[in-house]
Design a protein around this motif. Structure first.
Motif, PDB file in Angstrom:
ATOM      1  N   THR B  79       0.817  -1.208   0.000  1.00 24.98           N
ATOM      2  CA  THR B  79       0.000   0.000   0.000  1.00 24.98           C
ATOM      3  C   THR B  79       0.854   1.262   0.000  1.00 24.98           C
ATOM      4  O   THR B  79       0.322   2.360  -0.062  1.00 24.98           O
ATOM      5  CB  THR B  79      -0.926   0.023   1.224  1.00 24.98           C
ATOM      6  OG1 THR B  79      -0.113  -0.148   2.385  1.00 24.98           O
ATOM      7  CG2 THR B  79      -1.939  -1.086   1.150  1.00 24.98           C
ATOM      8  N   GLY B  82       0.931   3.453  -4.935  1.00 21.39           N
ATOM      9  CA  GLY B  82      -0.389   3.582  -5.563  1.00 21.39           C
ATOM     10  C   GLY B  82      -0.246   3.439  -7.071  1.00 21.39           C
ATOM     11  O   GLY B  82       0.732   3.910  -7.636  1.00 21.39           O
ATOM     12  N   PRO B 105      -9.868   0.568  -0.834  1.00 21.03           N
ATOM     13  CA  PRO B 105      -8.613   0.273  -0.115  1.00 21.03           C
ATOM     14  C   PRO B 105      -8.737   0.442   1.397  1.00 21.03           C
ATOM     15  O   PRO B 105      -8.164  -0.345   2.154  1.00 21.03           O
ATOM     16  CB  PRO B 105      -7.625   1.290  -0.693  1.00 21.03           C
ATOM     17  CG  PRO B 105      -8.144   1.593  -2.042  1.00 21.03           C
ATOM     18  CD  PRO B 105      -9.639   1.537  -1.917  1.00 21.03           C
ATOM     19  N   ARG B 152      -8.651   6.505  -6.022  1.00 16.63           N
ATOM     20  CA  ARG B 152      -8.439   5.231  -5.331  1.00 16.63           C
ATOM     21  C   ARG B 152      -6.950   4.997  -5.047  1.00 16.63           C
ATOM     22  O   ARG B 152      -6.587   4.515  -3.981  1.00 16.63           O
ATOM     23  CB  ARG B 152      -8.994   4.095  -6.177  1.00 16.63           C
ATOM     24  CG  ARG B 152      -8.609   2.723  -5.651  1.00 16.63           C
ATOM     25  CD  ARG B 152      -9.125   1.616  -6.527  1.00 16.63           C
ATOM     26  NE  ARG B 152      -8.602   1.701  -7.877  1.00 16.63           N
ATOM     27  CZ  ARG B 152      -9.041   0.984  -8.897  1.00 16.63           C
ATOM     28  NH1 ARG B 152     -10.026   0.159  -8.735  1.00 16.63           N
ATOM     29  NH2 ARG B 152      -8.503   1.116 -10.090  1.00 16.63           N
ATOM     30  N   LEU B 156      -4.904   5.587   0.273  1.00 12.24           N
ATOM     31  CA  LEU B 156      -4.088   5.203   1.421  1.00 12.24           C
ATOM     32  C   LEU B 156      -2.840   6.069   1.564  1.00 12.24           C
ATOM     33  O   LEU B 156      -1.889   5.685   2.250  1.00 12.24           O
ATOM     34  CB  LEU B 156      -3.697   3.727   1.315  1.00 12.24           C
ATOM     35  CG  LEU B 156      -4.861   2.732   1.364  1.00 12.24           C
ATOM     36  CD1 LEU B 156      -4.367   1.321   1.160  1.00 12.24           C
ATOM     37  CD2 LEU B 156      -5.626   2.843   2.677  1.00 12.24           C
TER      38      LEU B 156
END
Lengths: 278, 223, 339
Positions: B79, B82, B105, B152, B156
């Motif tokens: 993570t 991306g 996510p 998206r 994170l």
């Protein structure tokens, strides 16, 4: 558009037929307090009349009533067996497709092994292990029918697994379980559902074949296969009705369910979306 | 540092798509990877995003050598990078709404509670309006869907961003808007960028430096 | 020069009329509506009008989802059943015959005399356009047979000629589509489009997903066919490709053509006059690289007035009414050519 009209006609005929069948098997037994086993030797082998629309059998039992009870049992066996087979098939197919590698190879060889035995033979083997009854028949149908679902689900999962949206999910921290449950399974469920619906008539035929061979349900119990089996001797004597009506009740639901499944399949077609081309 | 060290990768062991690619992206740096299609740029991008196991070579991410790939890679490592892909249509789960796509996510990593606020934060940053967030991919245009896919990738807050031909299917204005969104995010967080593409003009304008994939030979940078 | 001057307008009208007369394709008031369930409708194309002459390339540019591809499908009669079209699209008749209205023609006419024969389609993804299980040669020969009725013996030669016209190397004719590179697949698809010797070529995003060099080569080849006297309608979102080969540019926004301009002015120092077209050019990475703020409106809920007004820096109260096209620009506040 003529195309759309036949489409709609097919949908409605199938839906109404399935509806009538369901109502009959669900409502007739509890509402009509008649005994389908009631023997009346004075009225045996009567041709169809107002009193007995489907005629009577060689023990004078009303065939309409016995057909409804028979259809009830056959449908129940078909539904439950299709459900079990679909759940097992989807689980095996999804596991094989999502995990890949050795798991995939082992599971698919298992499927191949099951497929290599003729279905009826395998089915007979399963019922022979138990006392006659509904559950052995269901087990026998389920054991022989989960294979195709497993194959369909596996191939769908395999093709979905290489899509970038799966890559994106993995990159977003999703575990293998989450990818399978959140992204892969929902995509294959409509296909699996369609396969399940198409399996119902297939399972009914399988049950009838077993009963016809005397291996299915106990022979006094009215199932479509038993009815045809019992009518064999009267057919040779020229009495057609004890064979015709159970036979029809096997064919009509098959066609109706296939019609409904066809409409469903058209709905699944992703091309509907492109009508807009934007 | 995102270091790719003499990486060989492909889809068949005997015939790798490319051999011995080396490339380094420093924190906060933006590197453009230029090259014709069909030479393996996308495969290299997938390796850098821990999505494809290379046949040989190393990937070192912030000092940690990556030894497991895809699901097996530690979640913190996965993570930290991306990714945005070329085709938004295939990169978005067709059954989810845009808001669910952006929040996925967080839900996948057990931070469901933060989902709503994060989506509300990211949507304006990539230029998505509230009414678009409730729609599914087939109800929006390619440009709008790619905006959601970028959001998206940012959900994170990755330290590294990999854009694989992110704007190849898009018109000039959407391209400029997405690049601006990426640059705003990088200015705020100091994330590094690897932008893969074939548009020399675009990558020269966008990135600090560009690396070429000439005659289908991968870049071999030494540090 | 004042564009609103009546003499100028008359002169412009005369030019347009003359254009329409010797145009390969002359489109007027082309409107496409999609009816959706629940009584909604999508205004995919509204009142599109343009002329395309022989030996001319008109580039239709705009964002994805602005209605460009719908317009192309309407011209070929390939819209789905829930689409309603109105207006006219006159395709020049063959050898003295009168023009055909593509929007009024029935499916039989379109299939037997128009598609492939009088309008060639250069597809968006050549790989998907070719049959994967047959060689390029067999596909070319089949098309030769279907379109020209060439006798069996001459077909081989005709197919090779067609390949040569599209610069497809003869040595690759016996290959299958998956054995071809992207550029060669595009040429094979173009060769198919050229077999019927159509005077009008329609290229729908022929360069999507190709890299720059391939884009340049593909459009240069298209230009060569234009120089042989065909008309080319190039539908694209790639402004660089349009700048390379177009004679005129039509900009589409939310289903309407908002500006039509000669390419040298549009891409030259003078620049376009519609604020949207300016914004589109300014978004290019070799120019200001700044996006137009906001997003295009929904085609199912277009505003009464100018569809661009909510994003336009020049918008005033006047923009609540729809601007009519005027000297090639549909805008209440057209910008004057940059010095």
């Amino acid at each position: 558009m003529a195309d759309r009209r036949t489409h709609r006609l097919r949908l409605w005929t199938s839906a109404v037929t399935v509806g009538v069948i369901l109502l009959a098997v669900l409502l007739v037994p509890p509402l009509v307090q008649l005994d389908e086993q009631a023997v009346d030797l004075s009225r045996k082998l009567l041709p169809p009349s107002w009193d007995h629309p489907f005629g009577t059998d060689d023990l004078g039992r009303d065939l309409l009533l016995r057909c409804v009870y028979g259809l009830r049992i056959s449908l129940l066996v078909g539904l439950v067996a299709a459900l079990v087979a679909t759940v097992v098939g989807t689980a095996v197919g999804a596991a094989a497709g999502a995990l890949g590698g050795w798991t995939d190879r082992c599971l698919m060889r298992l499927v191949d092994a099951f497929s290599s035995v003729p279905h009826l033979l395998l089915g007979i083997f399963v019922v022979a292990l138990f006392r006659p009854g509904v559950w052995p028949v269901i087990a026998s149908v389920a054991v022989t029918h989960w294979l195709s679902t497993a194959r369909i689900v596996r191939s769908e999962v395999l093709s979905l697994r290489t899509r970038p949206f799966v890559d994106a999910a993995v990159s977003g921290g999703a575990s293998r379980w989450r990818v399978t449950v959140r992204h892969l399974l929902p995509a294959v469920l409509p296909q699996a559902g369609l396969a399940a619906v198409l399996m119902i008539p297939h399972a009914m035929w399988h049950e009838s074949a077993l009963s016809f061979l005397g291996l299915g349900l106990p022979s006094h119990q009215a199932s479509l296969g038993n009815l045809v089996q019992n009518a064999r001797s009267s057919l040779l004597a020229g009495d057609w009705w004890p064979t015709l009506f159970p036979g029809l009740l096997l064919i009509v639901p098959t066609l109706a369910i296939a019609g409904l499944a066809g409409v469903w399949r058209d709905r699944l077609n992703p091309r509907r979306r492109s009508e807009l081309m934007l | 540092m995102l270091e790719l060290d003499t990486v060989t990768a492909g889809y068949e062991r005997r015939a790798p798509v490319f051999r011995g690619a080396s490339l380094t992206v420093a924190p906060g740096e933006s590197v453009g990877l230029l090259g014709p299609s069909g030479c393996g740029k996308s495969t290299l991008a997938r390796v850098a995003a821990l999505l494809h196991r290379p046949d040989a070579g190393r990937l070192v991410l912030d000092g940690t050598e990556v030894r497991a790939w895809r699901h097996r890679a530690p979640r913190e490592l996965r993570t930290a990078v991306g990714v945005v892909f070329q085709q938004p249509r295939t990169a978005a789960d067709p059954r989810l709404t845009l808001a669910e796509i952006i929040a996925e996510p967080l839900r996948a990593t057990g931070r469901r509670a933060e989902a709503d606020s994060r989506v509300a934060e990211l949507a304006p940053a990539v230029g998505l309006t509230a009414d678009l967030l409730t729609r599914r991919p087939h109800e929006v245009s390619d440009g709008q869907l790619q905006r959601a896919c970028l959001a998206r990738a940012l959900t994170l807050s990755p330290r590294w961003l990999i854009c694989d031909e992110m704007t190849a299917m898009l018109d000039a204005s959407t391209t400029a808007a997405l690049v601006a969104a990426v640059e705003t995010y990088r200015a705020e967080t100091g994330a590094g960028l690897l932008a893969v593409g074939h548009d020399r003009v675009l990558l020269n304008r966008w990135c600090d430096r560009t690396v070429e994939w000439k005659d289908c030979l991968p870049p071999k940078e030494t540090r | 020069m004042n564009a609103a001057d009546p003499t100028v307008l008359r002169a412009l009208a005369a030019v347009t009329a003359e254009r329409a007369e010797d145009a390969v394709l002359s489109v007027r008031d082309l409107t496409v509506r999609f009816r959706l369930r629940g009584g909604r409708s999508v205004a995919a194309v509204s009142d599109a009008a343009f002329d395309l002459g022989a030996g001319e390339c008109l580039a239709l540019v705009g964002e994805s989802g602005c209605g460009k591809s719908v317009l192309a499908s309407a011209l070929l009669g390939l819209l789905p059943g829930n689409a309603e079209t109105s207006g006219t699209a006159l395709l020049e008749g063959e050898a003295g015959a009168g023009p055909t209205d593509l929007l009024a023609a029935d499916e039989k006419t379109l299939a037997r005399t128009v598609r492939g024969r009088r309008v060639g389609l250069v597809p968006q993804s050549p790989a998907g356009h070719l049959t994967p299980v047959r060689t390029v040669r067999s596909q070319l020969e089949e098309t030769v047979r279907a379109l020209t009725g060439t006798p069996r013996r001459a077909r081989r030669k005709a197919a090779e000629d067609a390949a040569e016209r599209a610069a497809f190397p003869a040595g690759h004719l016996d290959r299958y589509p998956h054995e071809l590179s992207g550029g060669l697949a595009q040429r094979a698809a173009t060769a198919l489009a050229l077999i019927g010797d159509a005077r009008l070529l329609l290229a729908d995003e022929p360069t999507t997903g190709l890299d720059r060099e391939l884009v340049d080569r593909t459009v240069d080849e298209l230009r060569r066919h234009v120089d042989e006297g065909r008309g080319l309608l190039l539908i694209t979102h790639d402004l660089a490709a349009a700048a390379r080969i177009a004679d005129r540019v039509a900009v589409m926004y939310a289903g309407r053509i908002v500006e039509t301009a000669p390419a040298h002015r549009f891409f030259g120092p003078a620049g376009p006059r519609h604020p949207y077209a300016r914004g589109l050019l300014d978004a290019l990475p070799d120019r200001a690289f700044t996006p137009i703020p906001g997003m295009p409106p929904e085609l199912s809920a277009l505003p009464e007035g100018c569809a661009f007004a909510p994003r336009c820096p020049l918008a005033t109260d006047l923009c609540a009414t729809r601007p009519e096209p005027h000297a090639g620009v549909a805008c209440h506040h057209p910008e004057h050519p940059r010095a």
